[in-house]
Design a protein around this motif. Sequence first.
Motif, mmCIF file in Angstrom:
data_model
loop_
_atom_site.group_PDB
_atom_site.id
_atom_site.type_symbol
_atom_site.label_atom_id
_atom_site.label_comp_id
_atom_site.label_asym_id
_atom_site.label_seq_id
_atom_site.Cartn_x
_atom_site.Cartn_y
_atom_site.Cartn_z
ATOM 1 N N SER A 2 2.231 2.865 2.285
ATOM 2 C CA SER A 2 3.416 2.781 3.156
ATOM 3 C C SER A 2 4.557 2.066 2.443
ATOM 4 N N VAL A 29 2.581 -13.013 2.434
ATOM 5 C CA VAL A 29 3.551 -13.487 3.418
ATOM 6 C C VAL A 29 2.781 -14.348 4.414
ATOM 7 N N GLY A 53 0.835 -1.200 0.000
ATOM 8 C CA GLY A 53 0.000 0.000 0.000
ATOM 9 C C GLY A 53 0.869 1.248 0.000
ATOM 10 N N ASN A 99 -2.424 7.092 10.671
ATOM 11 C CA ASN A 99 -3.629 6.494 10.091
ATOM 12 C C ASN A 99 -4.055 6.988 8.726
ATOM 13 N N TRP A 117 -6.541 0.428 -1.063
ATOM 14 C CA TRP A 117 -7.293 1.284 -2.000
ATOM 15 C C TRP A 117 -7.898 0.484 -3.143
ATOM 16 N N ASP A 130 -7.472 -5.358 7.015
ATOM 17 C CA ASP A 130 -7.658 -6.656 6.353
ATOM 18 C C ASP A 130 -8.843 -7.447 6.884
ATOM 19 N N VAL A 174 -2.837 8.801 4.800
ATOM 20 C CA VAL A 174 -1.695 8.736 3.880
ATOM 21 C C VAL A 174 -0.709 9.873 4.129
ATOM 22 N N VAL A 221 -12.169 10.846 1.837
ATOM 23 C CA VAL A 221 -12.382 11.839 2.887
ATOM 24 C C VAL A 221 -11.347 12.949 2.723
ATOM 25 N N SER A 222 -10.105 12.532 2.474
ATOM 26 C CA SER A 222 -9.020 13.513 2.332
ATOM 27 C C SER A 222 -9.092 14.198 0.982
HETATM 28 C C1 FAD Z 1 -12.779 2.899 4.310
HETATM 29 C C2 FAD Z 1 -11.471 3.621 4.423
HETATM 30 C C3 FAD Z 1 -11.378 4.933 3.958
HETATM 31 C C4 FAD Z 1 -10.181 5.625 4.069
HETATM 32 N N1 FAD Z 1 -10.098 6.913 3.607
HETATM 33 C C5 FAD Z 1 -8.933 7.581 3.701
HETATM 34 C C6 FAD Z 1 -8.783 8.909 3.179
HETATM 35 O O1 FAD Z 1 -9.707 9.496 2.638
HETATM 36 N N2 FAD Z 1 -7.566 9.505 3.295
HETATM 37 C C7 FAD Z 1 -6.480 8.898 3.850
HETATM 38 O O2 FAD Z 1 -5.406 9.487 3.881
HETATM 39 N N3 FAD Z 1 -6.591 7.654 4.340
HETATM 40 C C8 FAD Z 1 -7.777 6.993 4.294
HETATM 41 N N4 FAD Z 1 -7.877 5.727 4.782
HETATM 42 C C9 FAD Z 1 -6.701 5.167 5.459
HETATM 43 C C10 FAD Z 1 -5.714 4.680 4.408
HETATM 44 O O3 FAD Z 1 -6.296 3.655 3.704
HETATM 45 C C11 FAD Z 1 -4.455 4.244 5.032
HETATM 46 O O4 FAD Z 1 -3.915 5.291 5.778
HETATM 47 C C12 FAD Z 1 -3.385 3.831 4.007
HETATM 48 O O5 FAD Z 1 -3.927 3.080 2.959
HETATM 49 C C13 FAD Z 1 -2.345 3.066 4.756
HETATM 50 O O6 FAD Z 1 -1.424 2.542 3.870
HETATM 51 P P1 FAD Z 1 -0.648 1.192 4.187
HETATM 52 O O7 FAD Z 1 0.200 0.958 3.014
HETATM 53 O O8 FAD Z 1 -0.003 1.277 5.511
HETATM 54 O O9 FAD Z 1 -1.778 0.084 4.324
HETATM 55 P P2 FAD Z 1 -2.812 -0.488 3.246
HETATM 56 O O10 FAD Z 1 -3.224 0.547 2.278
HETATM 57 O O11 FAD Z 1 -3.864 -1.160 4.035
HETATM 58 O O12 FAD Z 1 -1.960 -1.561 2.424
HETATM 59 C C14 FAD Z 1 -1.417 -2.698 3.029
HETATM 60 C C15 FAD Z 1 -1.573 -3.858 2.096
HETATM 61 O O13 FAD Z 1 -0.839 -4.959 2.633
HETATM 62 C C16 FAD Z 1 -1.593 -6.143 2.417
HETATM 63 N N5 FAD Z 1 -1.193 -7.185 3.335
HETATM 64 C C17 FAD Z 1 -1.622 -7.419 4.594
HETATM 65 N N6 FAD Z 1 -1.065 -8.548 5.080
HETATM 66 C C18 FAD Z 1 -0.277 -9.047 4.101
HETATM 67 C C19 FAD Z 1 0.517 -10.227 3.988
HETATM 68 N N7 FAD Z 1 0.623 -11.090 4.992
HETATM 69 N N8 FAD Z 1 1.161 -10.431 2.831
HETATM 70 C C20 FAD Z 1 1.068 -9.570 1.792
HETATM 71 N N9 FAD Z 1 0.314 -8.451 1.850
HETATM 72 C C21 FAD Z 1 -0.350 -8.182 2.980
HETATM 73 C C22 FAD Z 1 -3.022 -5.673 2.684
HETATM 74 O O14 FAD Z 1 -3.959 -6.591 2.165
HETATM 75 C C23 FAD Z 1 -3.024 -4.336 1.964
HETATM 76 O O15 FAD Z 1 -3.361 -4.515 0.624
HETATM 77 C C24 FAD Z 1 -9.056 5.004 4.658
HETATM 78 C C25 FAD Z 1 -9.138 3.667 5.080
HETATM 79 C C26 FAD Z 1 -10.331 2.985 4.975
HETATM 80 C C27 FAD Z 1 -10.388 1.562 5.441
#
Ligand code: FAD
Length: 492
Positions: free
Chosen positions: A27, A209, A25, A470, A133, A264, A472, A143-144
């Motif tokens: 991150s 993983v 994602g 929490n 996403w 998840d 992006v 939202v953002s």
């Molecule tokens: C409904 C909703 C609306 C949101 N709206 C906003 C917004 O408007 N603005 C904003 O800034 N943020 C928003 N967010 C928060 C935003 O989604 C997160 O802040 C951002 O996506 C975090 O990024 P990340 O890469 O840490 O995690 P994620 O985007 O969750 O990505 C992590 C990925 O890793 C995968 N993963 C998990 N475990 C494993 C594994 N064992 N092996 C391989 N892959 C794995 C997951 O399935 C996922 O696809 C929202 C979240 C939700 C749920």
Amino acid sequence: MKDSTKTITNDREISYKEIVIIGNGPSGITLSFILSGNWCYYNGRIHPDDMLTARLRSMPQEKSLIEQDLEFLSQGLEGRSRNPVAVLLDSLNHPFDDQDLQKRAPELLAWKHHPQKYIDHVVVGKGNPGGCWHQLDENVTTVSVSSWMELPGLSFDKWESKQCNMKVVCSCSDIRPPRRVKIKQVAKYYRDYVQLMKLSKNFKNFSYVTSIKPIKDKDMYEHILSSCRNEDVQFWEVQGYDVVKKKCFTYVCRKVVLATGTSDAHSNLNVPGEFTNTDWIFHDLKQFQNAVVEMKRNQRSAETDPILIVGSGLSAADAILKCSQFDHPILHVFNSYKFLNENNFPKNLYPEYNHIYKIMKKDIIIDTYKPLMRHVVKEIYSSIKGKRVQIVSPDGVVSWHKVSLIVILVGYVPKLTFLPPEFDAGNTLGIHENQPIDSIKNPIRILPWSYEVANSPPGLYAMGPLVGDNVVRLIHGGAVAIANHLCKRRRK
Ligand SMILES: Cc1cc2nc3c(=O)[nH]c(=O)nc-3n(C[C@H](O)[C@H](O)[C@H](O)COP(=O)(O)OP(=O)(O)OC[C@H]3O[C@@H](n4cnc5c(N)ncnc54)[C@H](O)[C@@H]3O)c2cc1C
């Protein structure tokens, strides 16, 4: 160190990587961008916080933040995260946004590419780059505002105008006023970002993983670790499954970064009857929205009973919006309306959430909407007489209600079952020990300047919502802190 890939058996590949990032994602993508040698520098602009400008100017200007003292730079800053480096990067990326979004001053960072700074890594993720996403309802609006969803070095507006240019019919200007966009666009921006920034080679998409653990016996991987036998370093084993190749894989690495997000799995109420029927009891907004449309399309006469919505977050608000489209009666059970207040969601930018805030508060009364604040769902039950739910009021009055559908939107939880058994699916890693990891109430405890997981053997890092960053716009800090720590280690 051999950077070799050896196929040990027909169905498993074993290879060495310096760093394995779990989760593709925002991150994982941001960290991959920085580890690929893209470093950020202070560009000399003035920040509204004079002290921050002074600190930035007192540091050697030719040095990237990746090599600077983040503790010194973050001093005294306050913002939307508990993590000081997340607040620092947010302040530098969006200097005026929290005072007046319309001002939208330019960022205070410039990015430069240094190919020689590349650090060997792989980003493993379940689907396409962009993480959750790609799993959210693509037609919902974020939202953002779009600039808060950006990753380093590529503005959302520039990416959009590039797309317009590709289609030749371009009417978009480079910089647009703050606006919210469709989730579909954000997901595409992240997927394109990986390609445009030439990061694809670091990505192992459509791969899970399944386990990680510290390597206790280096002899097990003698063929890979022979050159560092005498190094006093904790190595890690990461195992997984590649869905496309239909093959198991193992990485032996020095560092593992948890970037799995926290969405998840859905949280539950854990009440009797909650899991008895997936046709009319939902925990997923998208499935619920489809069911409402389907119910209305079929005009089932029995389905005039109210829909029960449980929860007080944005998903619950979106569920209310969906039912309101059809004027369907709603029973809404929630703890508090505070989250949707005007500070979090200003009326001019979020008119729809502001309306829901007012009906939850009973400032506006609507015939088809019944707010049940601080009520509790105790049981869900169905018989030939219909679907019913037992609700208890704050003063203990028990009532049964007929319903047509139920949607329970009480948050998300991460799936950390791939962690070593002694980490108890992450329960030993939170700021409150022996409780499940939760992005708001119990994020993973990290060391603030390096994002290393505190209660773990060395070499494990975490970022994003897992550590309480929490949204992006807050995840950039984690990526910079991890890269900063790795570079310090390398110099040593
Ligand atoms: C409904 C909703 C609306 C949101 N709206 C906003 C917004 O408007 N603005 C904003 O800034 N943020 C928003 N967010 C928060 C935003 O989604 C997160 O802040 C951002 O996506 C975090 O990024 P990340 O890469 O840490 O995690 P994620 O985007 O969750 O990505 C992590 C990925 O890793 C995968 N993963 C998990 N475990 C494993 C594994 N064992 N092996 C391989 N892959 C794995 C997951 O399935 C996922 O696809 C929202 C979240 C939700 C749920």
